[in-house]
Design a protein around this motif. Structure first.
Motif, PDB file in Angstrom:
ATOM      1  N   PHE A 165      36.760  39.326  37.061  1.00  0.00           N
ATOM      2  CA  PHE A 165      37.626  41.047  38.158  1.00  0.00           C
ATOM      3  C   PHE A 165      38.429  41.887  37.176  1.00  0.00           C
ATOM      4  O   PHE A 165      39.224  42.264  37.406  1.00  0.00           O
ATOM      5  N   GLY A 217      36.353  45.217  40.589  1.00  0.00           N
ATOM      6  CA  GLY A 217      36.970  43.675  40.738  1.00  0.00           C
ATOM      7  C   GLY A 217      35.311  43.288  40.630  1.00  0.00           C
ATOM      8  O   GLY A 217      35.097  41.906  41.598  1.00  0.00           O
ATOM      9  N   GLY A 257      37.119  40.622  43.392  1.00  0.00           N
ATOM     10  CA  GLY A 257      37.574  39.869  43.248  1.00  0.00           C
ATOM     11  C   GLY A 257      38.630  40.615  42.733  1.00  0.00           C
ATOM     12  O   GLY A 257      38.131  42.408  42.952  1.00  0.00           O
ATOM     13  N   GLY A 258      39.494  40.759  42.442  1.00  0.00           N
ATOM     14  CA  GLY A 258      40.707  41.636  41.777  1.00  0.00           C
ATOM     15  C   GLY A 258      41.657  41.824  43.235  1.00  0.00           C
ATOM     16  O   GLY A 258      42.182  41.283  43.884  1.00  0.00           O
TER      17      GLY A 258
END
Ligand SMILES: Cc1ncc(COP(=O)(O)O)c(C=O)c1O
Length: 478
Positions: A251, A256, A397-398
């Motif tokens: 991420f 991300g 993600g992130g």
């Protein structure tokens, strides 16, 4: 006398000292540092402050940050701005009254995009109570100095990595004060003025600061859908012979993106082939309920030197200030010597909490991910409705969207946004060569009502910019 000293921007920079170390958004830290200078009398009434542009350039922050900081100081009554004669320290009396004004927060007015963070996960309070009811007495009977880390936490980190496919012994783990400290320690070990660090482009502005402060030259390598581009990384390794490569496979901040398994293997091969130490920062690991592949370190063979960094900040709480680095014992030992010199070890109470929470990371992460996904969906819907020309790729993600602004320099937009109550961090601050200037990072960590207000402000600022152009610009931003 003092007026002469600070009337040029360089002197003010000296006076501000290490102003970035406090907590909170960048603009507020800057405003706080200037306010302290005013309170201390170093910046007397009538003193002219440097122009927003000059100060931004010297502090290597965006102009929007300085605009927002000056705005805040104006709001506190500490400075006045008069068109044509710039910004000056106001003539109000100092002392207790001024101090009271100076510490007034302005959180309700400004939404800062400088940090993508959340309050503590509820499990932290549970761990705190359990610790108090349980091992606290034993812990406090101990000497309390564990420079390499509290042994149960080192063991928990080793288990954590072993379960992720990176077999780890506790001797390979050094506990640090956040992932941030690892960067500083690694910079001390590997970097000297003029040496090269390869980073992804875009990257994380704070890491660029650490490497530059060590005198290193920072070289960027682009990403594709699978993470850092292997062909460009190989070329940079061959041409630049870097002292270090800093990557965020799990991420990546700000995009991300999750680096694929194949790319991780390739990065480890390149590290061995070109003999370049790789620092993989997986501080965002676990923020999304998506099991990432094993860390790059799991693919290290032969002489590949891979250091793997983790943190409790994104999954549990930034205030815990617990991070770690895992690598070959000989390297973590050398890093431990710098750590001892820096602080003799991180707080054992915080480490004891982290040791209790680490085995529960999957559960904590899953709960966070549910909330974050809902916020991300909310933000996406708001943007689609109110800013339909903005583009972004769905992050793996992130905690932020990496947004492209159509044909617009984000530094210019940031100035307009600051006037609408949003501190925007322009994409150019994430790029060692100052590109990505039509990007901005939009965190989705805010509660949904804040996101609604944020997009409303951004959309108003965007409409303003489309209608009138930059409010104060008379010449192009460089
Ligand atoms: C990629 C990355 N690494 C490290 C950190 C800092 O982590 P910590 O709070 O553990 O020092 C951050 C914080 O934003 C980050 O984005």
């Amino acid at each position: 006398m003092i007026m002469d000293r600070v009337s040029d921007a360089n002197s003010l920079v000296e006076l501000l000292g290490d102003w970035t170390t406090a907590g909170g958004p960048l603009y507020r830290k800057l405003a706080g540092a200037v306010a302290r200078g005013i309170e201390a009398g170093d910046l007397p009434a009538g003193e002219r402050l440097p122009s927003e542009r000059d100060l931004a350039r010297l502090l290597t922050v965006s102009r929007a940050t300085v605009v927002a900081a000056y705005d805040e100081l104006r709001g506190r009554g500490l400075v006045d701005s008069v068109r044509g004669s710039g910004t000056r320290v106001s003539a109000r009396p100092r002392g207790a009254g001024a101090r009271a004004v100076a510490v007034q927060p302005r959180a309700a007015r400004m939404i800062s995009l400088a940090m993508a963070i959340e309050p503590a996960a509820p499990e932290l309070a549970e761990a705190y109570r359990d610790l108090a009811d349980g091992e606290l007495a034993d812990l406090m009977a101990d000497v309390g100095y564990h420079p390499r880390g509290y042994p149960p936490l080192r063991a928990a980190v080793a288990t954590h990595y072993t379960e992720m496919g990176l077999p780890t012994d506790r001797d390979q783990v050094l506990i640090t004060t956040g992932a941030q400290q690892v960067l500083g320690l690694v910079a001390q070990l590997y970097l000297r003025p003029g040496r090269v660090v390869v980073v992804e482009s875009p990257s994380w502005p704070a890491c660029l600061d650490v490497f530059r402060a060590a005198g290193a030259r920072v070289v960027g390598v682009p990403l594709d859908e699978e993470g850092v581009r292997a062909d460009r990384l190989a070329a940079a390794f061959a041409e630049e012979r870097p002292a270090l490569a800093y990557l965020m496979p799990t991420f990546h901040n700000p995009t991300g993106r999750l680096m694929s398994m194949a790319r991780r293997r390739r990065v480890a091969e390149l590290a061995a082939r070109f003999n370049v130490p790789v620092l993989e920062d997986n501080a965002y690991s676990g923020v999304q309920a998506l099991a990432p592949p094993p860390p790059v370190g799991a693919f290290a063979r032969g002489n590949a030197e891979v250091l793997t960094v983790g943190s409790m900040a994104k999954s549990v709480w930034g205030g815990l200030r617990i991070g770690w680095v895992r690598g070959p014992v000989a390297i973590t030992e050398r890093l431990a010597r710098y750590k001892i010199r820096a602080d003799l070890g991180s707080s054992v109470l915080d480490q004891a909490l982290a040791a209790r929470l680490l085995p529960r990371l999957d559960e904590i992460t899953a709960a966070r991910a549910t909330v974050l996904r809902a916020r991300l969906n909310h933000l996406r819907a708001l943007l689609t409705a109110q800013l339909p020309t903005w583009r972004w790729q769905s992050p793996d993600g992130g905690s932020a969207l990496w947004v492209t602004l159509p044909d617009t320099n984000a530094q210019i937009f940031a100035q307009v946004a600051a006037r609408h109550g949003v501190e925007v961090v322009p994409g150019s601050t994430t790029d060692p060569s100052g590109h990505h200037d039509n990007y901005l990072r939009l965190p989705f960590t805010f509660p949904t009502d804040t996101l609604t207000e944020l997009v409303r402000r951004l959309a108003t600022a965007w409409a303003d910019l489309q209608r009138h152009g930059p409010v104060t610009e008379t010449s192009p931003v460089v």
